[in-house]
Write an enzyme that holds these catalytic residues in place. Structure first.
Site, short mmCIF file in Angstrom:
data_model
loop_
_atom_site.label_atom_id
_atom_site.label_comp_id
_atom_site.label_asym_id
_atom_site.label_seq_id
_atom_site.Cartn_x
_atom_site.Cartn_y
_atom_site.Cartn_z
N ARG A 131 41.65 54.80 43.25
CA ARG A 131 41.69 53.45 42.67
C ARG A 131 42.28 52.53 43.73
NH1 ARG A 131 42.17 50.82 37.52
NH2 ARG A 131 43.41 48.93 37.66
N HIS B 32 33.68 49.59 38.50
CA HIS B 32 34.68 50.26 37.65
C HIS B 32 33.94 51.18 36.67
CE1 HIS B 32 38.38 51.11 35.86
NE2 HIS B 32 38.72 49.94 35.33
N GLN C 169 35.50 52.86 33.33
CA GLN C 169 35.67 51.92 32.23
C GLN C 169 34.39 51.76 31.42
OE1 GLN C 169 38.66 49.91 31.52
NE2 GLN C 169 37.52 49.58 29.61
N ASP D 298 37.71 39.47 31.04
CA ASP D 298 38.71 40.13 31.88
C ASP D 298 39.57 39.04 32.49
OD1 ASP D 298 40.09 42.03 33.34
OD2 ASP D 298 38.55 42.28 34.87
N CYS E 48 39.22 44.83 29.08
CA CYS E 48 39.66 46.08 29.71
C CYS E 48 41.17 46.14 29.93
CB CYS E 48 38.91 46.31 31.02
SG CYS E 48 39.04 44.95 32.19
N ARG F 12 39.44 55.19 27.13
CA ARG F 12 39.50 55.47 28.57
C ARG F 12 39.82 56.94 28.80
NH1 ARG F 12 40.67 52.13 32.48
NH2 ARG F 12 39.74 53.80 33.71
#
Length: 338
Positions: free
Chosen positions: A113, A140, A143, A236, A277, A322
């Protein structure tokens, strides 16, 4: 829960972007995530990967991604080693290629990440074990499995739904959601200032995916047109931590018309859901939220507190998913222990 084949044909695959996966493979991962979620709820053991270990490289810290990988790995019977920005020499004293070869000799899988997609791509190139993208600037993908699982839980389907992303659609979330929707048959709408539309090249790629799935890709600056009859409203944060105040001021000015508020939500279908998210700047209960208020005089940014706390908000279901989706991704790409 329908029967699912646990002998995955994805063993050994890297998970870097959904561009690398077919519709059937993505749907399989969503079903596998649902399978592991049901097992978790029933208290059934799934530790078929005992004795294996995974490395978690976090050049960007995260609450949900770290917890999801650690819990998922533990449930599968695996150990984890967490490498934070100070705990790894990647790219500093040791090249990415050398890091990949070292970790690939010690661990059964590697999560990354951080920043550029080229970093996780290089890790995958030189590692002999699966590499999973926990987030880069461009994509991502973990997600996405969680998000699509959440939508399917709420509507019982994915195909034919209208999915609207509001805010800055140029980076990992806008890119990945457009890919996921196009491949899975959801009509994707980027509703934002035209300066924040997704990259034209990727839009064209996704339009080709959409032709195959029977869905559409729409870019619009009109909030009422974009959100009309939407099934899902998604947003987001607008600005990443560490960016200068001048960037914050510009983004807030240009994106405030695309804040997810009750007017936008009521313009969607009565059954519409709100997704994010996380983390979200919907109140003043965080240090960053207070700083935003002190500098720019706003109490809510990309979403209002009214929407965030509404019955239509599924953000915490999404956050829980997740973990189940990451468990599915790791299980699908790793060989079971003997």
């Amino acid at each position: 829960m329908k029967n699912i084949d646990l002998n995955s044909n994805l063993v050994g695959r890297d998970f870097l972007t959904l561009r690398d996966f077919s519709r059937e493979e993505i749907e399989y991962l969503i079903e596998l995530a649902a399978y592991y979620k049901e097992k978790k709820k029933n208290g059934e053991r799934v530790d078929e990967y005992r004795g294996q270990n995974v490395a978690l490289i976090f050049e960007k810290t995260s609450t949900r991604t770290r917890c999801s990988f650690e819990i998922a790995a533990h449930d599968l019977g695996m150990g984890t080693t967490y490498l934070d920005p100070q705990g790894s020499q990647i790219g500093k004293k040791e090249s990415i290629a050398d890091t990949a070869r070292v970790l690939g000799s010690m661990f059964e899988g590697i999560e990354y990440r951080g920043f550029g997609q080229e970093i996780v791509e290089e890790l995958a190139k030189y590692s002999k074990v699966p590499v999973w993208n926990g987030l880069t600037n461009e994509y991502h993908p973990t997600q996405m499995i969680a998000d699509m699982l959440t939508i399917k839980e709420k509507f019982g389907k994915l195909e034919g739904l209208k999915f609207v992303y509001m805010g800055d659609a140029r980076y990992n979330m806008g890119n990945s959601l457009m890919i996921a929707c196009a491949k899975l048959g959801l009509d994707f709408v980027a509703c934002t200032n035209k300066e924040y539309f997704p990259n034209e090249e990727l839009v064209n790629v996704c339009r080709e995916y959409a032709k195959e799935s029977g869905s559409t890709i729409t870019l619009t600056e009109d909030v009422m047109e974009g959100t009309k009859d939407a099934d899902v409203l998604y947003t987001d944060v607008w600005v990443s931590m560490g960016e200068p105040d001048s960037i914050w001021e510009e983004r807030i000015s240009k994106l405030m018309p695309y804040q997810v508020n009750m007017k936008a939500l009521k313009n969607a279908k009565e059954t519409a859901i709100f997704m994010h998210c996380l983390p979200a700047f919907h109140d003043l209960k965080t240090k960053v939220g207070k700083e935003i208020y002190e500098k720019f005089g706003i109490t809510e940014m990309e979403v209002t507190d009214e929407v965030f706390e509404s019955e239509q908000s599924v953000v915490f279901d999404e956050a829980e998913n997740r973990m189940h989706s990451i468990k599915a991704i790791m299980a699908a790409t790793l060989k079971k222990s003997k």
